[in-house]
Write a protein that holds these residues in place. Structure first.
Motif, PDB file in Angstrom:
ATOM      1  N   LEU A   1       1.796   2.462   4.942  1.00 56.01           N
ATOM      2  CA  LEU A   1       2.679   2.079   3.594  1.00 56.01           C
ATOM      3  C   LEU A   1       1.419   1.505   2.983  1.00 56.01           C
ATOM      4  O   LEU A   1       1.580   1.560   1.594  1.00 56.01           O
ATOM      5  N   GLN A   2       0.358   1.193   3.417  1.00 54.14           N
ATOM      6  CA  GLN A   2      -0.823   0.734   2.425  1.00 54.14           C
ATOM      7  C   GLN A   2      -1.347   2.004   1.699  1.00 54.14           C
ATOM      8  O   GLN A   2      -1.622   1.991   0.425  1.00 54.14           O
ATOM      9  N   LYS A   3      -1.292   2.918   2.476  1.00 52.93           N
ATOM     10  CA  LYS A   3      -1.716   4.203   1.748  1.00 52.93           C
ATOM     11  C   LYS A   3      -0.916   4.713   0.859  1.00 52.93           C
ATOM     12  O   LYS A   3      -1.207   5.204  -0.189  1.00 52.93           O
ATOM     13  N   LEU A   4       0.503   4.581   1.166  1.00 49.34           N
ATOM     14  CA  LEU A   4       1.593   5.088   0.127  1.00 49.34           C
ATOM     15  C   LEU A   4       1.348   4.207  -1.110  1.00 49.34           C
ATOM     16  O   LEU A   4       1.574   4.450  -2.247  1.00 49.34           O
ATOM     17  N   GLU A   5       1.176   2.944  -1.018  1.00 45.73           N
ATOM     18  CA  GLU A   5       1.224   2.109  -2.025  1.00 45.73           C
ATOM     19  C   GLU A   5      -0.086   2.511  -3.091  1.00 45.73           C
ATOM     20  O   GLU A   5       0.006   2.507  -4.176  1.00 45.73           O
ATOM     21  N   MET A   6      -1.153   2.919  -2.253  1.00 42.30           N
ATOM     22  CA  MET A   6      -2.391   3.296  -2.929  1.00 42.30           C
ATOM     23  C   MET A   6      -2.136   4.590  -3.700  1.00 42.30           C
ATOM     24  O   MET A   6      -2.498   4.784  -4.944  1.00 42.30           O
ATOM     25  N   CYS A   7      -1.197   5.425  -3.116  1.00 41.75           N
ATOM     26  CA  CYS A   7      -1.154   6.686  -3.621  1.00 41.75           C
ATOM     27  C   CYS A   7      -0.175   6.723  -4.862  1.00 41.75           C
ATOM     28  O   CYS A   7      -0.378   7.213  -5.933  1.00 41.75           O
ATOM     29  N   ILE A   8       0.734   5.669  -4.863  1.00 43.60           N
ATOM     30  CA  ILE A   8       1.490   5.355  -6.092  1.00 43.60           C
ATOM     31  C   ILE A   8       0.804   4.927  -7.400  1.00 43.60           C
ATOM     32  O   ILE A   8       1.035   5.163  -8.232  1.00 43.60           O
TER      33      ILE A   8
END
Length: 277
Positions: A244-251
């Motif tokens: 989820l942390q990686k996804l937030e950074m991706c967004i």
């Protein structure tokens, strides 16, 4: 791609510097037409796309182009151009909304996992909420691409019209690539879920075959299955938080969609002013 320095009834016979700039920018985008494998490459495309649209705005301000797009002489063409600009806005808005909705869901679930006090059933409910939100996003993106029909553009002998069609085509291609990136490959994602649930080692190479959206989907689906089977798995919870942390950074990398959307609105206003002049 056709060269835009030939004689026409809408551009000067001698090649204009803006036409060379347009061709260079279009070629850069065309050369990277393949599906993007990272948020960074998509963000780069968005930036290049904005430069392309800025160049077209300048071309539309040329007197001969404004004469060629005179509403009284080309009413059908004008209507098609306006309809096409609306379709681009709709597609861009779908991407913007998808990213915003996923970002909010991601931040909310991260917060709940960090301060989890309500037990497994509470976490299961929140994971379901996130996954349902992702399904809604995917449906919205699928619908947006179904409605992306290109417009034919009459009077193609006018070079400015051909250029506008090229711009529409490459813009849709970029957003189609982004929609695919956000939705993720379903079959590969479920293969990863299966390996996670069977406690098989998932290598970094296997995980890297999917992007951040698909990895988050896979880990959360496996966590949900674990919750349903009453098997607490702290490793899966930790993996979920990491993804989820990686996804937030991706967004965050893709948030250039917001500024590009505002740029398209500004472009549509400019086009309306030119066409109704």
């Amino acid at each position: 791609m056709a060269a835009y320095h030939t004689r026409s009834n809408s551009l000067p016979s001698r090649q204009h510097p803006l036409i060379s700039e347009f061709e260079d920018q279009l070629c850069r985008l065309r050369s990277s037409d393949e599906a993007s494998s990272s948020a960074t490459s998509l963000a780069c495309k968005l930036s290049e796309l904005q430069d392309l649209h800025d160049c077209v705005d300048k071309l539309l301000l040329l007197p001969l182009n404004q004469q060629g797009l005179n509403k009284e002489q080309n009413e059908k063409l004008v209507n098609e151009l306006l309809d096409g600009s609306l379709r681009l806005l709709d597609v861009c808005n779908a991407a913007k909304d998808a990213l915003q909705q996923t970002k909010e869901s991601t931040q909310e679930l991260q917060s709940i996992i960090r301060r989890r006090r309500g037990g497994e059933s509470s976490l299961s409910s929140e994971v379901k909420k996130f996954l349902n939100s992702r399904k809604t996003v995917k449906k919205a993106l699928h619908k947006a691409m179904e409605n992306k029909c290109t417009f034919s553009l009459l009077n193609k002998d006018q070079e400015i019209v051909s250029m506008l069609k090229e711009v529409q085509s490459v813009t849709l291609a970029v957003f189609e690539s982004m929609f695919s990136f956000i939705s993720g490959p379903k079959s590969s994602s479920w293969s990863l879920v299966s390996k996670l649930m069977n406690s098989k080692k998932v290598s970094c190479e296997e995980a890297n075959k999917l992007n951040e959206f698909a990895n988050a989907d896979a880990v959360l689906n496996s966590l949900l299955i674990s919750q349903k089977s009453k098997k607490s798995d702290s490793t899966l919870e930790e993996n979920a938080q990491n993804e989820l942390q990686k996804l937030e950074m991706c967004i965050q990398d893709l948030e250039g969609v917001e500024s590009f959307y505002r740029r398209l609105i500004k472009a549509r206003v400019s086009l309306l002013n030119i066409l109704n002049h």
